[in-house]
Design a protein around this motif. Structure first.
Motif, PDB file in Angstrom:
ATOM      1  N   ALA A 112     -17.975  -3.442   1.467  1.00  0.00           N
ATOM      2  CA  ALA A 112     -17.519  -2.659   0.445  1.00  0.00           C
ATOM      3  C   ALA A 112     -16.397  -2.299  -0.252  1.00  0.00           C
ATOM      4  CB  ALA A 112     -17.631  -1.296   0.733  1.00  0.00           C
ATOM      5  N   LEU A 113     -17.250  -3.124  -2.107  1.00  0.00           N
ATOM      6  CA  LEU A 113     -15.794  -3.331  -2.579  1.00  0.00           C
ATOM      7  C   LEU A 113     -14.821  -2.234  -3.030  1.00  0.00           C
ATOM      8  CD1 LEU A 113     -16.804  -5.943  -4.692  1.00  0.00           C
ATOM      9  CD2 LEU A 113     -15.675  -6.609  -2.984  1.00  0.00           C
ATOM     10  N   LEU A 114     -13.806  -1.940  -2.960  1.00  0.00           N
ATOM     11  CA  LEU A 114     -13.409  -0.786  -3.292  1.00  0.00           C
ATOM     12  C   LEU A 114     -12.089  -0.967  -4.644  1.00  0.00           C
ATOM     13  CD1 LEU A 114     -11.324   0.304   1.038  1.00  0.00           C
ATOM     14  CD2 LEU A 114     -14.240   0.376  -1.015  1.00  0.00           C
ATOM     15  N   ASP A 115     -11.985   0.256  -5.392  1.00  0.00           N
ATOM     16  CA  ASP A 115     -11.138   0.219  -6.658  1.00  0.00           C
ATOM     17  C   ASP A 115      -9.620   0.213  -6.229  1.00  0.00           C
ATOM     18  OD1 ASP A 115      -9.805   0.999  -8.426  1.00  0.00           O
ATOM     19  OD2 ASP A 115     -11.323   1.378  -9.550  1.00  0.00           O
ATOM     20  N   GLN A 116      -8.816  -1.028  -6.603  1.00  0.00           N
ATOM     21  CA  GLN A 116      -7.215  -0.450  -6.261  1.00  0.00           C
ATOM     22  C   GLN A 116      -6.673   0.627  -6.315  1.00  0.00           C
ATOM     23  OE1 GLN A 116      -6.733  -5.517  -6.256  1.00  0.00           O
ATOM     24  NE2 GLN A 116      -4.886  -4.009  -6.220  1.00  0.00           N
ATOM     25  N   ASP A 117      -6.574   0.488  -7.746  1.00  0.00           N
ATOM     26  CA  ASP A 117      -6.363   1.712  -8.263  1.00  0.00           C
ATOM     27  C   ASP A 117      -6.495   3.132  -7.574  1.00  0.00           C
ATOM     28  OD1 ASP A 117      -4.800   0.586  -9.769  1.00  0.00           O
ATOM     29  OD2 ASP A 117      -6.642   0.271 -11.604  1.00  0.00           O
ATOM     30  N   LYS A 118      -8.489   3.418  -7.652  1.00  0.00           N
ATOM     31  CA  LYS A 118      -8.567   4.487  -6.921  1.00  0.00           C
ATOM     32  C   LYS A 118      -8.098   4.754  -5.015  1.00  0.00           C
ATOM     33  CE  LYS A 118     -12.050   5.406 -10.199  1.00  0.00           C
ATOM     34  NZ  LYS A 118     -13.339   5.419 -10.213  1.00  0.00           N
ATOM     35  N   VAL A 119      -7.530   3.994  -4.617  1.00  0.00           N
ATOM     36  CA  VAL A 119      -7.154   3.647  -3.422  1.00  0.00           C
ATOM     37  C   VAL A 119      -5.869   3.487  -2.923  1.00  0.00           C
ATOM     38  CG1 VAL A 119      -9.352   3.420  -2.116  1.00  0.00           C
ATOM     39  CG2 VAL A 119      -7.731   1.632  -2.659  1.00  0.00           C
ATOM     40  N   GLY A 120      -4.992   3.706  -4.203  1.00  0.00           N
ATOM     41  CA  GLY A 120      -3.385   3.991  -4.634  1.00  0.00           C
ATOM     42  C   GLY A 120      -3.239   2.330  -3.964  1.00  0.00           C
ATOM     43  N   LEU A 121      -3.599   1.485  -4.447  1.00  0.00           N
ATOM     44  CA  LEU A 121      -2.488  -0.176  -4.116  1.00  0.00           C
ATOM     45  C   LEU A 121      -2.717  -0.931  -6.164  1.00  0.00           C
ATOM     46  CD1 LEU A 121      -4.102  -0.390  -0.811  1.00  0.00           C
ATOM     47  CD2 LEU A 121      -1.953  -0.170  -1.368  1.00  0.00           C
ATOM     48  N   PRO A 122      -2.118  -0.119  -6.952  1.00  0.00           N
ATOM     49  CA  PRO A 122      -2.473  -0.875  -8.191  1.00  0.00           C
ATOM     50  C   PRO A 122      -2.349  -2.200  -8.440  1.00  0.00           C
ATOM     51  CG  PRO A 122      -1.343   1.596  -8.322  1.00  0.00           C
ATOM     52  CD  PRO A 122      -1.416   1.334  -7.352  1.00  0.00           C
ATOM     53  N   VAL A 123      -0.976  -1.798  -7.490  1.00  0.00           N
ATOM     54  CA  VAL A 123       0.140  -3.291  -7.984  1.00  0.00           C
ATOM     55  C   VAL A 123      -0.451  -4.772  -7.467  1.00  0.00           C
ATOM     56  CG1 VAL A 123       2.706  -4.022  -7.706  1.00  0.00           C
ATOM     57  CG2 VAL A 123       2.068  -1.849  -8.273  1.00  0.00           C
ATOM     58  N   ASN A 124      -0.365  -6.242  -7.699  1.00  0.00           N
ATOM     59  CA  ASN A 124      -0.784  -7.479  -7.930  1.00  0.00           C
ATOM     60  C   ASN A 124       0.658  -8.271  -7.735  1.00  0.00           C
ATOM     61  OD1 ASN A 124      -4.060  -7.184  -6.042  1.00  0.00           O
ATOM     62  ND2 ASN A 124      -3.972  -6.603  -8.448  1.00  0.00           N
ATOM     63  N   VAL A 125       0.884  -8.876  -6.862  1.00  0.00           N
ATOM     64  CA  VAL A 125       1.844  -9.735  -6.888  1.00  0.00           C
ATOM     65  C   VAL A 125       1.498 -10.639  -6.567  1.00  0.00           C
ATOM     66  CG1 VAL A 125       4.376  -9.110  -6.521  1.00  0.00           C
ATOM     67  CG2 VAL A 125       3.152  -8.176  -6.627  1.00  0.00           C
ATOM     68  N   PHE A 126       2.484 -12.281  -6.475  1.00  0.00           N
ATOM     69  CA  PHE A 126       1.537 -13.535  -6.687  1.00  0.00           C
ATOM     70  C   PHE A 126       2.653 -13.753  -6.679  1.00  0.00           C
ATOM     71  CE2 PHE A 126      -2.156 -11.759  -9.352  1.00  0.00           C
ATOM     72  CZ  PHE A 126      -3.176 -12.566  -9.030  1.00  0.00           C
ATOM     73  N   VAL A 127       3.044 -14.643  -5.094  1.00  0.00           N
ATOM     74  CA  VAL A 127       4.272 -14.849  -4.506  1.00  0.00           C
ATOM     75  C   VAL A 127       3.370 -16.691  -4.682  1.00  0.00           C
ATOM     76  CG1 VAL A 127       6.248 -14.768  -3.041  1.00  0.00           C
ATOM     77  CG2 VAL A 127       4.209 -12.884  -3.630  1.00  0.00           C
TER      78      VAL A 127
END
Length: 163
Positions: A54-69
């Motif tokens: 199942a593909l989840l919406d990052q924002d709606k599950v409280g993980l809106p930040v993406n960082v590329f390292v």
């Protein structure tokens, strides 16, 4: 496994809807349900279909930040690479990890609730992995394109059909 146009139709359908019914697959491939289902099972057994998610919406599950390292290691000894990869695999915040060519050794995509959570990951996990020489973080401002469907029709040679 060589994929033909019927396999690709089934795979396209499943990429769009992992819960597609046998009837949905048969409609997509223009086959009856039984052969479509058989092909799906063969694709699963061959490892072409690895799993269903199942593909989840990052924002709606409280993980809106993406960082590329980007990470540079102190050396490229097999042991250093293996230790780093295993340590990163154990970090649930790391969604993707790629070994790279060029100036850096690895590229990671890390998700977080906020910048403070990312900093905690960085200070608590990444900086403690043996062999890490340096890293650079780039915070994504917004997602412009995000796909989960592979462009199957753009790929290699497709056979004409097997049944």
């Amino acid at each position: 496994m060589d994929l033909d146009r019927l396999d690709l139709a089934i795979l396209d359908c499943l990429q769009a809807n992992g819960r597609a019914t046998a009837q949905d697959l048969s409609d997509a491939a223009h086959l009856s349900p039984s052969p479509s289902h058989r092909r799906q099972k063969l694709l699963e057994e061959a490892g072409v279909i690895q799993r269903y998610v199942a593909l989840l919406d990052q924002d709606k599950v409280g993980l809106p930040v993406n960082v590329f390292v980007t990470v540079k290691l102190a050396n490229h000894a097999n042991e250093t690479l293996r230790v780093f990869e295993r340590a990163v695999e154990a970090c649930p915040e790391v969604m993707e990890m790629y070994e790279m060519t060029g100036a850096t050794d690895y590229l990671l995509r890390v998700v977080a609730a906020d910048v403070a959570s990312y900093e905690a990951f960085l200070r608590g996990r990444l900086t403690h992995i043996p062999g890490v020489q340096s890293f650079e973080s780039a915070l994504a401002l917004k997602r412009v394109v995000y796909r989960t469907n592979l462009p199957l029709r753009q790929g290699g040679v497709v056979r004409s059909g097997r049944g």
